[in-house]
Scaffold this motif. Structure first.
Motif, PDB file in Angstrom:
ATOM      1  N   TYR A   1       2.512   1.634  -3.425  1.00 27.03           N
ATOM      2  CA  TYR A   1       1.523   2.068  -4.411  1.00 27.03           C
ATOM      3  C   TYR A   1       1.168   3.546  -4.207  1.00 27.03           C
ATOM      4  O   TYR A   1       1.085   4.313  -5.169  1.00 27.03           O
ATOM      5  CB  TYR A   1       0.262   1.207  -4.300  1.00 27.03           C
ATOM      6  N   GLN A   2       0.975   3.931  -2.957  1.00 31.02           N
ATOM      7  CA  GLN A   2       0.548   5.304  -2.666  1.00 31.02           C
ATOM      8  C   GLN A   2       1.649   6.335  -2.912  1.00 31.02           C
ATOM      9  O   GLN A   2       1.382   7.419  -3.407  1.00 31.02           O
ATOM     10  CB  GLN A   2       0.069   5.410  -1.215  1.00 31.02           C
TER      11      GLN A   2
ATOM     12  N   SER B   1       0.825  -1.214   0.000  1.00 28.76           N
ATOM     13  CA  SER B   1       0.000   0.000   0.000  1.00 28.76           C
ATOM     14  C   SER B   1       0.855   1.258   0.000  1.00 28.76           C
ATOM     15  O   SER B   1       0.565   2.213  -0.724  1.00 28.76           O
ATOM     16  CB  SER B   1      -0.936   0.013   1.218  1.00 28.76           C
TER      17      SER B   1
END
Length: 133
Positions: free
Chosen positions: A118-119, A115
């Protein structure tokens, strides 16, 4: 370009525990994982000069994987006591270096690291994930 390092806490702690020969204080407390993690973190901070470093831990409680598949991580041995006693000191190490610990109930470190990558991963931020998983 900014640089962010995302560390898989238990993965790296275990690797250092088994890679660094057993070391003890005069009172007999094992410190090999603490020593290995200290060397790793200082190396990252000094050699790579990242803009940020975060550490991901498995969150408390059951995860989607463990509730879906009963045998998930079922073959893993119990954590050695010689490692368990070092964990609070490693967490103090993270705190003293102002490295945030990320943990989310029901999620594994892998989920958190993905996460974050990706962020934050973009043409303006390079994300390096440190894990052997």
């Amino acid at each position: 370009m900014k640089r962010l390092f995302v560390l898989d806490a238990f993965n790296l702690i275990y690797r250092n525990f088994f890679a660094v020969p057993m070391m003890h204080t005069k009172s007999g407390m094992p410190v090999n994982a603490i020593y290995g993690m200290t060397k790793l973190l200082l190396s990252i901070l000094q050699d790579d000069s990242p803009d940020g470093v975060v550490v991901a831990y498995d969150g408390p409680g059951p995860t989607v994987r463990s509730t879906t598949y009963d045998a998930y991580k079922g073959t893993r041995d119990k954590m050695p006591d010689e490692l368990r006693v070092q964990l609070p000191f490693i967490e103090e190490l993270f705190a003293s270096l102002r490295i945030p610990i990320l943990m989310l109930e029901g999620h594994e470190a892998d989920d958190i690291m993905a996460s974050i990558a990706y962020q934050f991963g973009s043409s303006e931020c390079e994300v390096s994930v440190l894990s052997s998983d």
